[in-house]
Design an enzyme around this catalytic site. Sequence first.
Site, mmCIF file in Angstrom:
data_model
loop_
_atom_site.group_PDB
_atom_site.id
_atom_site.type_symbol
_atom_site.label_atom_id
_atom_site.label_comp_id
_atom_site.label_asym_id
_atom_site.label_seq_id
_atom_site.Cartn_x
_atom_site.Cartn_y
_atom_site.Cartn_z
ATOM 1 C CB CYS A 4 16.314 44.276 33.745
ATOM 2 S SG CYS A 4 17.053 42.643 33.579
ATOM 3 C CB CYS A 7 14.365 43.176 30.650
ATOM 4 S SG CYS A 7 13.585 42.162 31.914
ATOM 5 C CG HIS A 46 12.956 41.031 35.618
ATOM 6 N ND1 HIS A 46 14.241 41.307 35.232
ATOM 7 C CD2 HIS A 46 12.899 41.236 36.954
ATOM 8 C CE1 HIS A 46 14.945 41.677 36.287
ATOM 9 N NE2 HIS A 46 14.145 41.643 37.352
ATOM 10 C CG ASN A 87 27.318 32.588 38.874
ATOM 11 O OD1 ASN A 87 27.755 31.564 39.399
ATOM 12 N ND2 ASN A 87 27.903 33.168 37.847
ATOM 13 C CB THR A 95 27.567 40.849 37.522
ATOM 14 O OG1 THR A 95 27.494 40.090 36.312
ATOM 15 C CG2 THR A 95 28.820 40.476 38.307
ATOM 16 C CG HIS A 98 16.708 38.749 33.308
ATOM 17 N ND1 HIS A 98 15.705 39.541 32.733
ATOM 18 C CD2 HIS A 98 16.545 37.508 32.791
ATOM 19 C CE1 HIS A 98 14.968 38.797 31.921
ATOM 20 N NE2 HIS A 98 15.462 37.557 31.936
ATOM 21 C CG HIS A 100 22.307 34.975 33.689
ATOM 22 N ND1 HIS A 100 21.934 35.947 34.577
ATOM 23 C CD2 HIS A 100 23.616 34.753 33.903
ATOM 24 C CE1 HIS A 100 22.970 36.315 35.296
ATOM 25 N NE2 HIS A 100 24.019 35.596 34.916
ATOM 26 C CG HIS A 102 26.937 31.574 33.136
ATOM 27 N ND1 HIS A 102 27.702 32.590 32.610
ATOM 28 C CD2 HIS A 102 26.351 32.084 34.252
ATOM 29 C CE1 HIS A 102 27.591 33.666 33.382
ATOM 30 N NE2 HIS A 102 26.776 33.391 34.387
HETATM 31 P P1 5GP Z 1 26.677 36.609 36.174
HETATM 32 O O1 5GP Z 1 28.020 37.087 36.689
HETATM 33 O O2 5GP Z 1 25.572 37.563 36.583
HETATM 34 O O3 5GP Z 1 26.379 35.188 36.482
HETATM 35 O O4 5GP Z 1 26.810 36.646 34.599
HETATM 36 C C1 5GP Z 1 26.500 37.756 33.810
HETATM 37 C C2 5GP Z 1 27.097 37.509 32.452
HETATM 38 O O5 5GP Z 1 26.562 38.456 31.568
HETATM 39 C C3 5GP Z 1 28.630 37.666 32.422
HETATM 40 O O6 5GP Z 1 29.217 36.456 31.974
HETATM 41 C C4 5GP Z 1 28.827 38.828 31.446
HETATM 42 O O7 5GP Z 1 29.967 38.666 30.635
HETATM 43 C C5 5GP Z 1 27.552 38.824 30.650
HETATM 44 N N1 5GP Z 1 27.176 40.138 30.136
HETATM 45 C C6 5GP Z 1 27.188 41.313 30.811
HETATM 46 N N2 5GP Z 1 26.755 42.315 30.034
HETATM 47 C C7 5GP Z 1 26.454 41.746 28.831
HETATM 48 C C8 5GP Z 1 25.963 42.296 27.610
HETATM 49 O O8 5GP Z 1 25.709 43.485 27.451
HETATM 50 N N3 5GP Z 1 25.787 41.423 26.578
HETATM 51 C C9 5GP Z 1 26.075 40.080 26.704
HETATM 52 N N4 5GP Z 1 25.880 39.321 25.627
HETATM 53 N N5 5GP Z 1 26.533 39.543 27.848
HETATM 54 C C10 5GP Z 1 26.723 40.369 28.895
HETATM 55 ZN ZN ZN Z 2 15.163 41.422 33.404
#
Ligand code: 5GP
Ligand code: ZN
Length: 114
Positions: A4, A7, A46, A87, A95, A98, A100, A102
Amino acid sequence: MSSCLFCRIVAGEIPSKRVYEDDELVAFEDINPQAPMHVLVVPRTHLATLNDLSGDHDPLVGSMVRRAAAIAADRGYAAGGFRTVFNCNADAGQTVFHVHLHVLGGRRLSWPPG
Ligand code: 5GP
Ligand code: ZN
């Protein structure tokens, strides 16, 4: 979960710009910021999606939301406003699987979201 991405960021195996950490949370700058402030608040443990939360996680989720507000306040966005987004799964555009939160601010954000 060694596979992950978040993680691995929490474990320090993948670098990130950390802005906060404690025994249950880590917060770091999003790699592809969508606003002048774009921080991700993640639990150390996780959990793939919001669908995996139980009542046991209520204190954790409360800490995540309060930390998001504290980060926004530290950066001067409390009064002007900021947005927090979880999301969940494909239709919401998740995407990274795990959980999160924003934390976005520093520009006018439109509603409804795309
Ligand atoms: P989701 O689309 O899952 O809600 O948001 C995932 C977020 O993780 C996206 O805004 C993306 O830019 C961010 N992200 C993806 N890979 C990485 C990474 O390797 N490092 C950091 N700091 N953010 C990441
Ligand atoms: Zn994770």
